[in-house]
Design an enzyme around this catalytic site. Structure first.
Site: not given
Ligand code: F6P
Length: 558
Positions: A205, A211, A270-271, A356, A387, A515
């Site tokens: 987003k 990452e 995002g979620r 979240e 199990h 972060k």
């Molecule tokens: O760090 C959490 C978060 O902001 C989530 O809410 C989001 O889904 C994820 O990181 C990834 O964010 P982006 O889509 O901006 O890379």
């Protein structure tokens, strides 16, 4: 007024003291119609909540609490595009992404639907061209593998849905998901892939998530290195990359051409974003028509949610039962147990969706909550969980309410399997309800010829307390439409709980501190010296890994 000062909350508190010792089996005995009366059906989904310690009075009081907390008005505010994400001053309109009606949806007075339809059309075109082998890699070969690079909401939704709809996928276009910055994730994924036929989708987003950018750069390097003899670098990136983001400047900087960039909007969390172009890997894997069926299923649940009285409203009742357990019965965890191997990522998806969203301890006005909010969500598919951790569900000292999710029909016709799966799912809810009494255990052991001393010693270990609460969710089949409805059910459950707890379910400030500190620790590691200003444990950990690692690691480019 504080939630706990409301008369409806106080009434539930008083009522909970009457219900704390209630036996669910007695409630069934008192009401022969209970199984029907405490279940509700919509969008092809049965939600049976009769195996919970609640009476008709409990339900009446819970519904009164929801009304008192303004849930119906809050539902309308979300669908109508009001800025209910108060800390970020944003509307919350993921429901517009799956609006299958011709009704406009307004955000700041503007209809968002034309923009949504335009992106959907571009997704359709891309999915069709790639699936038909029209859009190809830079050496002219059709794509065989898609690698989605993203994390959190830019990973878990498409990952979960693609796995859940595996039978609708095609062996000639496989979807992979790389999220973890651990290089093992990327390396293991790329190990079996042919760069000439691999398409990367960078989903972020913000397009600032370290990452994702690290994985995207490493993916780009892998492609360019492997294909450098066959095509110039810019052509490789143009052909083998697409991106989904709200940050179009950053995607251009990465080298992506506008035709390969799919936008979305700041009013999609995002979620909650799998319904947007973040769902592109889904459309590629199962075809655009089936992606639309997923949207339709979610839209049907949206319509049910906004138009059905609370006591017959699936998401609302799921939310209220959760609140009953968390705030009035003292059970702050919740297990999600899909009896469907293809739903193996569903618990992880729900962890982000729920934890979240509602893992908050201040209300919308900034005041600390004096009540529990979002539960700890965990789970794994059945029958595997039986199990492993079901021991804890049946005889553990804590009570964990659980959702059992199952489809009446199998995804694959492997003779004899599905009845066994169904039998296990249903029997587990029965076992958790009934338990096993001392006299039953004694009779069972006696019948096996066990002598009395040994028998009496074993009885306490073999008794099951029972009365453990469960919901059972039955789909006809795990198909795109019912999956869409199931996901929307949980999205709205989380919404209703947040609405009652008066928390902002749509921000996530709690992820920021780690972060920020990670970038400081990274500086220390890159510099190869223990930093300063850390607490003693952190300082020592940095020193320890610096001493223990074999050689300084390459620059991640962050
Ligand atoms: O760090 C959490 C978060 O902001 C989530 O809410 C989001 O889904 C994820 O990181 C990834 O964010 P982006 O889509 O901006 O890379």
């Amino acid at each position: 007024m504080r939630l706990t000062d409301r008369a409806t909350w106080k009434a539930l508190n008083a009522h909970s003291r009457e219900m704390v010792d209630a036996r669910i089996l007695d409630l069934f005995a008192q009401d022969p119609q209970r199984a029907q009366a405490f279940s509700t059906e919509a969008c092809g989904i049965l939600f049976d909540y009769s195996k919970n310690p609640i009476s008709a009075e409990t339900r009446r009081l819970l519904v009164a609490l929801a009304e008192d907390a303004g849930v119906p008005a809050q539902i309308a505010a979300m669908f109508n595009g009001q800025r209910i994400n108060v800390t970020e001053k944003r509307a919350v309109l993921h429901t517009a992404l799956r609006n299958r009606s011709q009704r406009p949806v307004l955000a700041d007075g503007q209809d968002v639907m034309p923009g949504i339809r335009a992106v959907l059309e571009r997704m359709r075109s891309m999915a069709e061209r790639i699936r038909a082998g029209v859009a190809r890699g830079c050496t002219g070969r059709p794509f065989s593998d898609i690698v989605n690079i993203g994390i959190g909401g830019s990973d878990l939704g498409p990952l979960m849905v693609t796995a859940a709809l595996r039978p609708y996928g095609s062996p000639s276009l496989r979807a992979h998901f790389v999220s973890n910055v651990d290089g093992a994730h990327l390396a293991a994924t790329l190990a079996g892939l042919d760069p000439q036929t691999t398409l990367f989708i960078v989903s972020s987003k913000t397009f600032t998530t370290p990452e994702t950018l690290t994985n995207a750069r490493s993916g780009r390097e892998w492609l360019v290195t492997q294909l450098s003899a066959l095509a110039p670098a810019n052509l490789i990136v143009e052909n083998h990359f697409a991106a989904v983001s709200t940050n179009l400047e950053a995607t251009a900087e990465f080298g992506l051409i506008p035709e390969r960039v799919f936008g979305f909007w700041d009013w999609v969390g995002g979620r909650y974003s799998l319904w947007s172009a973040i769902g592109l890997p889904i459309a590629l894997a199962i075809g655009f028509e089936r992606f639309e069926q997923l949207l339709s299923g979610a839209w049907e649940m949206d319509e049910h949610f906004r138009n059905t009285p609370l006591e017959r409203n699936l998401p609302a009742m799921a939310a209220l039962i959760g609140i009953w357990h968390i705030d009035f019965m003292g059970h702050p965890t919740h297990a999600v147990l899909p009896y469907a191997q293809d739903l193996k990522h569903f618990p992880a998806f729900l962890q982000q969706l729920d934890m979240e969203s509602n893992g908050k301890s201040v209300d919308r006005s900034g005041m600390a909550t004096n009540y529990l909010t979002g539960p700890v969500i965990w789970g794994a598919p059945g029958t595997n969980g039986q199990h492993a951790f079901f021991q804890h569900l049946h005889q553990g000292a804590q009570v964990t309410p659980a959702d059992f999710i199952v489809a009446a029909n199998p995804a694959d016709n492997v003779p004899g399997h599905h009845d066994m799966l169904l039998a296990n799912c249903i029997a587990q809810t029965e076992a958790l309800l009934r338990g096993k009494r001392t006299d039953e255990v004694r009779a069972e052991l006696k019948a096996r010829g066990m002598q009395s001393e040994e028998l009496e010693r074993l009885i306490p270990h073999r008794v099951f307390p029972g009365n453990r609460p469960t919901n059972t969710i039955v789909l006809k089949q795990l198909d795109p439409r019912s999956l869409g409805a199931l996901i929307a059910l949980y999205e709205h459950k989380v919404f209703v709980q947040g609405a009652i707890w008066n928390v902002n379910s749509f921000d996530q400030w709690g992820v920021e501190l780690g972060k920020q500190l990670a970038s400081g620790v990274l500086e220390d590691l890159k510099a190869g010296r223990p930093g300063s200003g850390h607490d003693p444990s952190t300082q020592r950990l940095i020193e320890y890994v610096l001493k223990s690692r074999d050689a300084p690691q390459g620059d991640t480019g962050l």
